[in-house]
Scaffold this motif. Structure first.
Motif, mmCIF file in Angstrom:
data_model
loop_
_atom_site.group_PDB
_atom_site.id
_atom_site.type_symbol
_atom_site.label_atom_id
_atom_site.label_comp_id
_atom_site.label_asym_id
_atom_site.label_seq_id
_atom_site.Cartn_x
_atom_site.Cartn_y
_atom_site.Cartn_z
ATOM 1 N N TYR A 13 0.842 -1.203 0.000
ATOM 2 C CA TYR A 13 0.000 0.000 0.000
ATOM 3 C C TYR A 13 0.872 1.245 0.000
ATOM 4 C CZ TYR A 13 -3.743 3.283 1.126
ATOM 5 O OH TYR A 13 -4.636 4.325 1.089
ATOM 6 N N ILE A 14 0.716 2.059 -1.042
ATOM 7 C CA ILE A 14 1.508 3.275 -1.194
ATOM 8 C C ILE A 14 0.743 4.480 -0.656
ATOM 9 C CG2 ILE A 14 2.626 4.816 -2.871
ATOM 10 C CD1 ILE A 14 2.923 2.282 -4.688
ATOM 11 N N GLY A 15 -0.579 4.501 -0.857
ATOM 12 C CA GLY A 15 -1.385 5.626 -0.400
ATOM 13 C C GLY A 15 -1.608 6.661 -1.474
ATOM 14 N N SER A 16 -1.232 6.324 -2.692
ATOM 15 C CA SER A 16 -1.502 7.153 -3.866
ATOM 16 C C SER A 16 -2.257 6.257 -4.845
ATOM 17 C CB SER A 16 -0.183 7.642 -4.477
ATOM 18 O OG SER A 16 -0.392 8.316 -5.693
ATOM 19 N N MET A 17 -3.525 6.564 -5.122
ATOM 20 C CA MET A 17 -4.350 5.648 -5.895
ATOM 21 C C MET A 17 -3.712 5.279 -7.221
ATOM 22 S SD MET A 17 -8.175 6.030 -7.485
ATOM 23 C CE MET A 17 -9.116 4.604 -7.993
ATOM 24 N N VAL A 18 -3.161 6.250 -7.922
ATOM 25 C CA VAL A 18 -2.560 5.982 -9.226
ATOM 26 C C VAL A 18 -1.428 4.964 -9.099
ATOM 27 C CG1 VAL A 18 -1.101 7.007 -10.999
ATOM 28 C CG2 VAL A 18 -3.227 8.117 -10.388
ATOM 29 N N ALA A 19 -0.564 5.153 -8.110
ATOM 30 C CA ALA A 19 0.573 4.246 -7.939
ATOM 31 C C ALA A 19 0.111 2.846 -7.550
ATOM 32 C CB ALA A 19 1.533 4.809 -6.892
ATOM 33 N N ASP A 20 -0.831 2.763 -6.612
ATOM 34 C CA ASP A 20 -1.345 1.453 -6.200
ATOM 35 C C ASP A 20 -2.080 0.771 -7.350
ATOM 36 O OD1 ASP A 20 -0.586 1.013 -3.434
ATOM 37 O OD2 ASP A 20 -1.832 2.737 -2.945
ATOM 38 N N ALA A 21 -2.852 1.536 -8.105
ATOM 39 C CA ALA A 21 -3.597 0.965 -9.229
ATOM 40 C C ALA A 21 -2.649 0.495 -10.331
ATOM 41 C CB ALA A 21 -4.584 1.985 -9.782
ATOM 42 N N TYR A 22 -1.624 1.279 -10.618
ATOM 43 C CA TYR A 22 -0.683 0.897 -11.682
ATOM 44 C C TYR A 22 0.050 -0.394 -11.328
ATOM 45 C CZ TYR A 22 2.905 1.385 -15.301
ATOM 46 O OH TYR A 22 3.737 1.173 -16.389
ATOM 47 N N ARG A 23 0.479 -0.510 -10.055
ATOM 48 C CA ARG A 23 1.141 -1.745 -9.645
ATOM 49 C C ARG A 23 0.188 -2.941 -9.756
ATOM 50 N NH1 ARG A 23 1.426 -0.830 -4.712
ATOM 51 N NH2 ARG A 23 -0.502 -1.989 -4.438
ATOM 52 N N THR A 24 -1.059 -2.734 -9.321
ATOM 53 C CA THR A 24 -2.055 -3.808 -9.390
ATOM 54 C C THR A 24 -2.344 -4.191 -10.840
ATOM 55 O OG1 THR A 24 -3.054 -2.962 -7.350
ATOM 56 C CG2 THR A 24 -4.363 -4.515 -8.636
ATOM 57 N N LEU A 25 -2.390 -3.204 -11.719
ATOM 58 C CA LEU A 25 -2.619 -3.467 -13.139
ATOM 59 C C LEU A 25 -1.501 -4.323 -13.718
ATOM 60 C CD1 LEU A 25 -4.476 -2.665 -15.600
ATOM 61 C CD2 LEU A 25 -2.896 -0.763 -15.983
ATOM 62 N N LEU A 26 -0.265 -4.037 -13.341
ATOM 63 C CA LEU A 26 0.886 -4.774 -13.873
ATOM 64 C C LEU A 26 1.040 -6.155 -13.248
ATOM 65 C CD1 LEU A 26 3.666 -2.020 -14.025
ATOM 66 C CD2 LEU A 26 2.475 -3.048 -15.963
ATOM 67 N N TYR A 27 0.913 -6.234 -11.919
ATOM 68 C CA TYR A 27 1.242 -7.463 -11.210
ATOM 69 C C TYR A 27 0.034 -8.309 -10.838
ATOM 70 C CZ TYR A 27 5.714 -5.019 -10.520
ATOM 71 O OH TYR A 27 6.893 -4.339 -10.705
ATOM 72 N N GLY A 28 -1.163 -7.726 -10.845
ATOM 73 C CA GLY A 28 -2.349 -8.455 -10.433
ATOM 74 C C GLY A 28 -2.596 -8.306 -8.942
#
Length: 349
Positions: A260-275
């Motif tokens: 958890y980074i606490g920045s939606m864009v960063a958390d979403a981008y990681r989730t998009l790439l890694y699942g």
């Protein structure tokens, strides 16, 4: 092969000369879809150029923020009650100026503005745009990745631009995406019914270069991303779901990794790439949720769905079908890999 002077062979660097820039990509996509006139079914190139310019400008000022005294608070709050950073104000002004100069945007909604902004001087403009100019700005002074989120609607037939052109479900979006300003500026964009494509900013060329074509999420991954500081206020079904990830009951089961980074864009981008899954559920403290539907939830939901994932609100309704009641309406959200989202549903039946 060449020698390094000691007799050892050196591998020659291969130079990619067939570079696909964002401008080239959009032009080629339009040519593939002859019905896409640039006025209705596909964002016009002028609008896309304006979006690009705003992303590049925001990335530039974020890189230089500490050097030119752009860190810290601006001394005001935005319409949703968040303290504004200096860069929030600059990012918002840049976005407004870019949309106005495009001549293609009739109405703009920004997180930083209480009311919608209209451009009546552009009588032939056919688009309504919603944006969060700098999402996660509370992390800016710590150098954490932040981003811009945007969604594009076409105007209703005969409309010259009203708030109602934006108060629609995400299924009506014609394009959406986000830019993440981190070690490099990453742009992710998708069109209605299309694929998801990722671009990386090449500062030497001043261009976004296609680096992640046709992005697809892994069907499942043992990673979860959520602010567990709010768990005291979660509903029981939400607590049960996340506890199942941390304390697996099946034999040989391993706990999920928390990220958890606490920045939606960063958390979403990681989730998009890694699942895995990113969630910001509604809770007893925020019954409607915290994230804004128009310029956070709906655009992200479109990206995740087009990449093969799912996005739901806290009532397990498809996020893309949620209709905002007003331009700054909020929602809870769960979004992630397809199989993981099926697991979420099972705990909320």
């Amino acid at each position: 092969m060449t020698s390094n002077g000691n007799g050892a062979p050196m591998q020659e660097e291969r130079i990619n000369v067939d570079i696909i820039t964002l401008t080239r990509f959009l032009t080629e996509e339009q040519s593939k879809h002859k019905e896409a006139t640039g006025d209705f079914t596909y964002p016009s190139r002028l609008l896309c150029h304006a979006l690009q310019f705003s992303f590049k400008s925001i990335a530039y000022y974020i890189r230089r923020a500490t050097l030119i005294n752009l860190t810290g608070l601006a001394g005001s709050s935005n319409t949703t009650g968040d303290d504004q950073k200096k860069l929030d104000v600059i990012g918002n002004d840049l976005f407004i100026a870019a949309m106005r100069s495009s001549g293609k945007c009739a109405v703009l909604v920004s997180e930083e503005e209480e009311e919608a902004i209209f451009f009546p001087e552009h009588k032939n403009a056919r688009y309504a745009v919603a944006c969060d100019p700098i999402d996660g700005s509370s992390n800016l002074d710590a150098g954490v990745s932040v981003g811009t989120i945007f969604g594009i609607h076409k105007l209703a037939e005969g409309s010259t631009g009203t708030k109602e052109d934006l108060l629609k479900p995400g299924t009506e979006l014609i394009a959406a995406g986000f830019t993440m300003y981190g070690a490099s500026a990453q742009l992710v964009i998708t069109m209605k019914g299309g694929s998801v494509n990722g671009f990386t900013m090449d500062n030497a060329l001043g261009e976004f270069i296609l680096t992640h074509p046709d992005m697809k999420m892994p069907k499942k991954r043992a990673i979860y991303s959520v602010n567990e500081g709010n768990s005291l206020y979660w509903e029981d079904s939400t607590k049960d779901y996340f506890n199942s990830l941390k304390y697996p009951t099946e034999e040989g089961g391993k706990p999920y990794s928390a990220r958890y980074i606490g920045s939606m864009v960063a958390d979403a981008y990681r989730t998009l790439l890694y699942g895995g899954i990113f969630a910001y559920p509604a809770d007893k403290k925020s019954p409607k949720g915290k994230l804004r539907i128009l310029y956070e939830c709906a655009p992200m939901a479109m990206v995740f769905e087009n990449a093969g994932g799912q996005a739901l609100n806290s009532k397990m309704k498809r996020m893309m079908e949620v209709v905002p009641e007003h331009i700054h309406d909020r929602s809870g959200i769960f979004m992630g890999s397809y199989d993981e989202m099926e697991k979420v549903k099972s705990f909320h039946k």
